[in-house]
Design a protein around this motif. Sequence first.
Motif, PDB file in Angstrom:
ATOM      1  N   LEU A  38       0.823  -1.213   0.000  1.00 41.76           N
ATOM      2  CA  LEU A  38       0.000   0.000   0.000  1.00 41.76           C
ATOM      3  C   LEU A  38       0.857   1.264   0.000  1.00 41.76           C
ATOM      4  O   LEU A  38       0.386   2.338   0.349  1.00 41.76           O
ATOM      5  N   GLY A  39       2.113   1.110  -0.362  1.00 46.52           N
ATOM      6  CA  GLY A  39       2.991   2.269  -0.462  1.00 46.52           C
ATOM      7  C   GLY A  39       3.690   2.654   0.821  1.00 46.52           C
ATOM      8  O   GLY A  39       4.350   3.690   0.882  1.00 46.52           O
ATOM      9  N   GLY A  40       3.577   1.847   1.841  1.00 42.04           N
ATOM     10  CA  GLY A  40       4.223   2.154   3.111  1.00 42.04           C
ATOM     11  C   GLY A  40       5.586   1.507   3.221  1.00 42.04           C
ATOM     12  O   GLY A  40       6.054   0.810   2.311  1.00 42.04           O
ATOM     13  N   SER A  41       6.194   1.701   4.369  1.00 45.12           N
ATOM     14  CA  SER A  41       7.519   1.135   4.607  1.00 45.12           C
ATOM     15  C   SER A  41       7.448  -0.355   4.916  1.00 45.12           C
ATOM     16  O   SER A  41       8.429  -1.074   4.726  1.00 45.12           O
ATOM     17  N   GLY A  42       6.331  -0.809   5.459  1.00 49.29           N
ATOM     18  CA  GLY A  42       6.222  -2.203   5.873  1.00 49.29           C
ATOM     19  C   GLY A  42       7.017  -2.504   7.127  1.00 49.29           C
ATOM     20  O   GLY A  42       7.124  -3.656   7.541  1.00 49.29           O
ATOM     21  N   GLU A  43       7.573  -1.483   7.750  1.00 44.43           N
ATOM     22  CA  GLU A  43       8.426  -1.669   8.925  1.00 44.43           C
ATOM     23  C   GLU A  43       7.651  -1.439  10.216  1.00 44.43           C
ATOM     24  O   GLU A  43       8.053  -0.653  11.069  1.00 44.43           O
TER      25      GLU A  43
END
Length: 141
Positions: A38-43
Amino acid sequence: MSDALYSVEALSTGSGRDGHVATADKAVDLTMAPPKELGGSGEGHNPEQLFAAGYAACFHSALLSAARTKKVNIDGSSVGARVSLVRSGEENIDLAVDLEVIIPGVESEQADELAQLAHQMCPYSRATQGNIEVSVSVGQD
């Protein structure tokens, strides 16, 4: 609201999906981040992960209760929950849930019956009924 058997409070700070969430007792204390898809860092964690974990655990408890009611041993059973964000119309995004029930050593017809009974008993299933798409399948171990 009727008399609660249990209540929990959580607070979201920062930017919602890209912030922080914690329960009042700090049992859950997480950094939130949108997934890479979704365009995030995933962190960090995201609400869908938390919902999937909660639904899987709740449904599994309902499954165990259904088995006790029917006097069926379901040792080694498991429930997996896949929570997806899906487009609904031009601007809306909805949740969809796929639950997979695994009950080793139980005939498929009886496993289906237990899964459907659990779906009727589970508070998450009742809360989502008619609101989001939820599918329940029984897989093989």
